[in-house]
Design an enzyme around this catalytic site. Structure first.
Site, PDB file in Angstrom:
ATOM      1  CB  THR A  33      -0.993   0.133   0.982  1.00 22.60           C
ATOM      2  OG1 THR A  33      -1.829  -1.221   0.949  1.00 22.60           O
ATOM      3  CG2 THR A  33      -1.795   1.285   1.002  1.00 22.60           C
ATOM      4  CG  LEU A  39       2.879   4.297  -9.408  1.00 23.27           C
ATOM      5  CD1 LEU A  39       4.135   4.435 -10.095  1.00 23.27           C
ATOM      6  CD2 LEU A  39       2.466   2.714  -9.575  1.00 23.27           C
ATOM      7  CG  MET A  40      -1.849   6.291  -6.281  1.00 18.85           C
ATOM      8  SD  MET A  40      -3.219   6.024  -5.118  1.00 18.85           S
ATOM      9  CE  MET A  40      -4.263   4.905  -6.058  1.00 18.85           C
ATOM     10  CD  GLU A  41       2.297  11.510  -2.024  1.00 21.05           C
ATOM     11  OE1 GLU A  41       2.788  12.768  -1.965  1.00 21.05           O
ATOM     12  OE2 GLU A  41       2.409  10.657  -0.914  1.00 21.05           O
ATOM     13  CG  HIS A  67      -3.781  -1.326  -1.881  1.00 11.13           C
ATOM     14  ND1 HIS A  67      -2.747  -1.504  -1.437  1.00 11.13           N
ATOM     15  CD2 HIS A  67      -4.047  -2.270  -3.090  1.00 11.13           C
ATOM     16  CE1 HIS A  67      -2.124  -2.416  -2.250  1.00 11.13           C
ATOM     17  NE2 HIS A  67      -2.771  -2.637  -3.130  1.00 11.13           N
TER      18      HIS A  67
END
Length: 126
Positions: A33, A39-41, A67
């Site tokens: 998580t 990766l999203m940031e 998640h």
């Protein structure tokens, strides 16, 4: 110029460096998580970087994601972002993460535009 609708996409592969057992977030060998959130940031940050003035960047200030599914070692994962709100220096993104089987995470992420030098100086002199 920043405008609503700017999109980003970044990819990674589930490896020993980003699984739960090796980042301290669990006891299973799956995409962790914390690394999904990172990766999203990264995706959101990179999506707007070229729209900022020289000497500016963004910093993450809020992450609210779920998640939803696990991803095994060796699987390709990616995150997608979309800029959905701009309030002066605050940027709000919808973020989603996928693996080769489908959606694995989604939520909202906020970032603030900062002057890099001023931000670093203020941080270092606290």
């Amino acid at each position: 110029m920043l405008e609503l609708g700017i999109k980003g996409k970044e990819e990674d592969i589930v490896s020993n460096s980003n699984i739960a057992t090796n980042v301290g977030s669990g006891k299973v060998k799956v995409f962790s998580t914390p690394m999904m959130i990172a990766l999203m940031e990264k995706t959101a940050a990179l999506s707007v970087e070229s729209y900022l003035d020289n000497g500016q960047s963004t910093v993450g200030t809020l992450v609210n994601v779920s998640h939803l599914a696990s991803s095994p070692l060796g699987m390709k994962v990616w995150a997608e972002s979309k800029l959905v709100a701009i309030d002066r220096r605050k940027l709000v993104f919808e973020v989603e993460a996928y693996d080769e089987r489908g959606l694995i995470g989604k939520g909202m992420h906020e970032r603030f535009i900062i002057d890099i030098a001023k931000f670093q100086e203020k941080t270092d002199n606290k």
